[in-house]
Design a protein around this motif. Sequence first.
Motif, short mmCIF file in Angstrom:
data_model
loop_
_atom_site.label_atom_id
_atom_site.label_comp_id
_atom_site.label_asym_id
_atom_site.label_seq_id
_atom_site.Cartn_x
_atom_site.Cartn_y
_atom_site.Cartn_z
N UNK A 318 0.86 -1.18 0.00
CA UNK A 318 0.00 0.00 0.00
C UNK A 318 0.90 1.23 0.00
N UNK A 319 0.68 2.13 -0.96
CA UNK A 319 1.49 3.34 -1.08
C UNK A 319 0.61 4.56 -0.80
N UNK A 320 1.04 5.43 0.09
CA UNK A 320 0.36 6.70 0.36
C UNK A 320 1.31 7.81 -0.05
N UNK A 321 0.94 8.50 -1.12
CA UNK A 321 1.83 9.48 -1.73
C UNK A 321 1.19 10.86 -1.71
N UNK A 322 1.98 11.89 -1.39
CA UNK A 322 1.44 13.26 -1.37
C UNK A 322 2.29 14.16 -2.26
N UNK A 323 1.77 15.32 -2.54
CA UNK A 323 2.50 16.32 -3.33
C UNK A 323 2.87 17.49 -2.44
#
Length: 399
Positions: A318-323
């Motif tokens: 599971x990947x949680x990516x933000x900008x």
Amino acid sequence: MPERVLIVDDEEDLRYIYTRQLRGDGYLLDTAVDGADAIEKIRAHEYAVILTDMRMPRKDGLAVIAAAREHLPEAEIIVLTGHGSLENALQAFKAGNIFEYLLKPLDDIGVLNTVVARAIERRNLRKHNRELFEQLQRAYEELRQKSEALIQQEKMSAIGALAAGVAHELNNPLTAVVGFAQLLAEKLQAHRPDNWSDAEYERVQQALEHLVAGAHRSRDIVSSLLRFARASKPDARSLVEINQVLRDSFIFTEHLLLRHGIALEKHLAPDLPPVWGNMARLQHVFTNLLINAQQATPSGGVVRVTSEPCEAPKGVWVHVEDTGEGIPPEALEQIFEPFYTRKAEGTGLGLSIAKQIVQEHGGEIRVVSELGSGSRFSVFLPATDAQSAPLPQQERQTA
């Protein structure tokens, strides 16, 4: 390993006498012809004791003491000087950690062995005390970390019990709301009132659609609370569908992201293998990661959640990516440590507890980040199946 001793004196005969006197005590003996020579050796080697004259060409004894204080703060220093005075003694003691101040010539050269041995004994005692203090600090931090984790587990259990009660109380009225809203929508569809205009009719239909959608969302929240309550005890485990855990996390965090002007993108792979775990504790992990992503991302940014299968080893990523703003390189090694935080009002426990939960499930958590571009937290959880999953405790007792 023998202790290393440095003898600093500009008189060759004295260097020879001191070296011969101490050689039988088993020390590693180095000599320096003046202060500059001594400073070079101090920078290159670890000395337990430094015997130094005060008046020497190039660099004097005060310079040697200052270099030892900077590079070898644990070294003991013995001053041997033929120009003894109260002023010289005060200068020496102010300059650094002086163990003894002796005047040349020594009445009994044998006193040198005694003084060096006592200096090494004091150094080793201080070193041992420092190591004991560091061990005590580590034990205290470990105890505090475990205490915080235990408090967190108790909170989770209490919240689970509260959530179960709230969910059961809400279930019946929500069922009635959904049922009556659907009934009204069906009746309105079949029998439109004659005195309603087209605009009024469409407006009421839209209102009923919103009512039904809101009631369904409320029922989803209640269902999520019930699942959370069933798994709120830390040792309660079952076959868990990770996508369901993520959907439950979205229920509690999506509105927070939207309120801050952040879009939530979901890319959940179908048919993921199940994980043997505690649903509530895993939900805690992903909720925490989503909240962290929200706090790091400015309005107009994006938080992207992706789930995908892994074949070797078999499991789920599971990947949680933000900008968002990204994490400085020097902080990446510390963000999972207990009580480390870059937030003014943070506790520094969120990511450390998340890591602990993931490790309890046999998984791992990673992070990559680039300043100005955002961060990506990746959680791996090993897969299981119904055949290999352990029996619940009650079934083990009756089996």
